[in-house]
Write a protein that holds these residues in place. Structure first.
Motif, PDB file in Angstrom:
ATOM      1  N   HIS A   8      10.283  15.583 -16.076  1.00 25.03           N
ATOM      2  CA  HIS A   8       9.397  15.560 -14.920  1.00 25.03           C
ATOM      3  C   HIS A   8       9.593  14.272 -14.118  1.00 25.03           C
ATOM      4  N   PRO A   9      10.470  14.268 -13.114  1.00 29.33           N
ATOM      5  CA  PRO A   9      10.572  13.073 -12.266  1.00 29.33           C
ATOM      6  C   PRO A   9       9.200  12.786 -11.640  1.00 29.33           C
ATOM      7  N   LEU A  10       8.828  11.532 -11.601  1.00 29.15           N
ATOM      8  CA  LEU A  10       7.494  11.154 -11.139  1.00 29.15           C
ATOM      9  C   LEU A  10       7.537  10.015 -10.143  1.00 29.15           C
ATOM     10  N   GLU A  11       6.466   9.908  -9.380  1.00 29.00           N
ATOM     11  CA  GLU A  11       6.227   8.749  -8.531  1.00 29.00           C
ATOM     12  C   GLU A  11       4.768   8.361  -8.716  1.00 29.00           C
ATOM     13  N   PHE A  12       4.531   7.081  -8.960  1.00 27.85           N
ATOM     14  CA  PHE A  12       3.179   6.573  -9.149  1.00 27.85           C
ATOM     15  C   PHE A  12       2.861   5.578  -8.048  1.00 27.85           C
ATOM     16  N   THR A  13       1.732   5.763  -7.369  1.00 33.17           N
ATOM     17  CA  THR A  13       1.244   4.737  -6.458  1.00 33.17           C
ATOM     18  C   THR A  13       0.533   3.686  -7.298  1.00 33.17           C
ATOM     19  N   LEU A  14       0.214   2.566  -6.689  1.00 34.51           N
ATOM     20  CA  LEU A  14      -0.551   1.542  -7.412  1.00 34.51           C
ATOM     21  C   LEU A  14      -1.925   2.076  -7.793  1.00 34.51           C
ATOM     22  N   SER A  15      -2.493   2.918  -6.948  1.00 28.66           N
ATOM     23  CA  SER A  15      -3.780   3.532  -7.249  1.00 28.66           C
ATOM     24  C   SER A  15      -3.669   4.449  -8.466  1.00 28.66           C
ATOM     25  N   ASP A  16      -2.586   5.238  -8.533  1.00 32.96           N
ATOM     26  CA  ASP A  16      -2.358   6.106  -9.699  1.00 32.96           C
ATOM     27  C   ASP A  16      -2.310   5.273 -10.979  1.00 32.96           C
ATOM     28  N   LEU A  17      -1.549   4.194 -10.943  1.00 29.53           N
ATOM     29  CA  LEU A  17      -1.391   3.347 -12.132  1.00 29.53           C
ATOM     30  C   LEU A  17      -2.707   2.683 -12.530  1.00 29.53           C
ATOM     31  N   SER A  18      -3.509   2.316 -11.541  1.00 26.58           N
ATOM     32  CA  SER A  18      -4.776   1.643 -11.850  1.00 26.58           C
ATOM     33  C   SER A  18      -5.742   2.555 -12.594  1.00 26.58           C
ATOM     34  N   SER A  43       0.822  -1.210   0.000  1.00 28.85           N
ATOM     35  CA  SER A  43       0.000   0.000   0.000  1.00 28.85           C
ATOM     36  C   SER A  43       0.855   1.259   0.000  1.00 28.85           C
ATOM     37  N   ASP A  44       2.083   1.147   0.430  1.00 28.99           N
ATOM     38  CA  ASP A  44       2.996   2.278   0.497  1.00 28.99           C
ATOM     39  C   ASP A  44       3.889   2.363  -0.746  1.00 28.99           C
ATOM     40  N   PHE A  45       3.718   1.442  -1.679  1.00 27.08           N
ATOM     41  CA  PHE A  45       4.578   1.328  -2.850  1.00 27.08           C
ATOM     42  C   PHE A  45       4.460   2.535  -3.770  1.00 27.08           C
ATOM     43  N   LYS A  46       5.596   2.948  -4.339  1.00 28.63           N
ATOM     44  CA  LYS A  46       5.611   3.986  -5.372  1.00 28.63           C
ATOM     45  C   LYS A  46       6.612   3.589  -6.446  1.00 28.63           C
ATOM     46  N   LEU A  47       6.168   3.641  -7.694  1.00 25.02           N
ATOM     47  CA  LEU A  47       7.050   3.444  -8.838  1.00 25.02           C
ATOM     48  C   LEU A  47       7.703   4.778  -9.122  1.00 25.02           C
ATOM     49  N   LYS A  48       9.027   4.818  -9.087  1.00 17.35           N
ATOM     50  CA  LYS A  48       9.762   6.064  -9.295  1.00 17.35           C
ATOM     51  C   LYS A  48      10.281   6.130 -10.731  1.00 17.35           C
ATOM     52  N   VAL A  49      10.108   7.298 -11.362  1.00 19.16           N
ATOM     53  CA  VAL A  49      10.631   7.557 -12.697  1.00 19.16           C
ATOM     54  C   VAL A  49      11.581   8.743 -12.554  1.00 19.16           C
ATOM     55  N   SER A  50      12.873   8.513 -12.847  1.00 18.45           N
ATOM     56  CA  SER A  50      13.864   9.562 -12.589  1.00 18.45           C
ATOM     57  C   SER A  50      14.978   9.503 -13.628  1.00 18.45           C
ATOM     58  N   GLY A  51      16.015  10.294 -13.382  1.00 17.73           N
ATOM     59  CA  GLY A  51      17.159  10.346 -14.282  1.00 17.73           C
ATOM     60  C   GLY A  51      17.031  11.521 -15.229  1.00 17.73           C
ATOM     61  N   ASP A  52      17.370  11.305 -16.484  1.00 19.43           N
ATOM     62  CA  ASP A  52      17.373  12.348 -17.493  1.00 19.43           C
ATOM     63  C   ASP A  52      15.951  12.539 -18.044  1.00 19.43           C
ATOM     64  N   VAL A  53      15.056  13.036 -17.177  1.00 19.97           N
ATOM     65  CA  VAL A  53      13.658  13.265 -17.538  1.00 19.97           C
ATOM     66  C   VAL A  53      13.293  14.718 -17.243  1.00 19.97           C
TER      67      VAL A  53
END
Length: 161
Positions: free
Chosen positions: A32-42, A20-30
């Motif tokens: 807009h660095p992002l974090e997605f919860t499972l709810s966001d992805l759903s 429930s606390d999980f976040k997918l992190k998108v970073s590096g040479d981007v």
């Protein structure tokens, strides 16, 4: 016996909490660095991809197109994918230490026709705890080596001169 029951309870509770606390992190040479919860992805548009297991049985995974996630982070694509942007890559990092590499060019629909998703379910059910909560599914590859479990981070990098 009581200690074993307590340990089992703590393991199950910590697994549920970490999901429930999980976040997918998108970073590096981007852009807009992002974090997605499972709810966001759903809530994002899902598509299917098939993958055979080690016994040759085909399973249908459902998830968000990897390219859709990269576009939200501002990763170059389409006409922007030329020159030095062709030396950029995606490093997929998993919680178990496994890592997988893709070039941005092979992920871009203007260059290649691949179906790669970040799956959150298989055969209509959530991924098993030991293999989830997310998995990359690279449909059509002869081996599932670049379809890792326990995906935690997507890092965009570029080859330095």
């Amino acid at each position: 016996m009581k200690k074993i029951q307590i340990l089992i309870f703590l393991f199950v509770f910590s697994s549920a909490f970490s999901q429930s606390d999980f976040k997918l992190k998108v970073s590096g040479d981007v852009l807009h660095p992002l974090e997605f919860t499972l709810s966001d992805l759903s809530k994002l548009k899902h598509k299917n991809a098939s993958l055979k297991d080690k016994d040759g049985n085909t399973h249908i995974y459902s998830g968000v197109a990897l390219q859709d996630i990269l576009l939200k982070a501002g990763v170059p694509s389409g006409k922007e994918l030329h020159g030095e942007n062709l030396s950029k890559y995606l490093l997929v990092k998993c919680t178990d230490g496994y890592q997988v590499l893709f070039s941005l060019a092979e992920l871009d629909p203007s260059i290649a026709d691949k179906n790669i998703i970040i799956a959150d379910s298989v055969d209509g059910k959530p991924l098993p705890d030991a293999k989830g909560p997310l998995r990359i599914v690279a449909e059509g590859e002869k081996k599932p080596a670049r379809s890792p479990y326990q995906v935690a981070a997507l890092v965009i990098g570029k080859i330095n001169k």
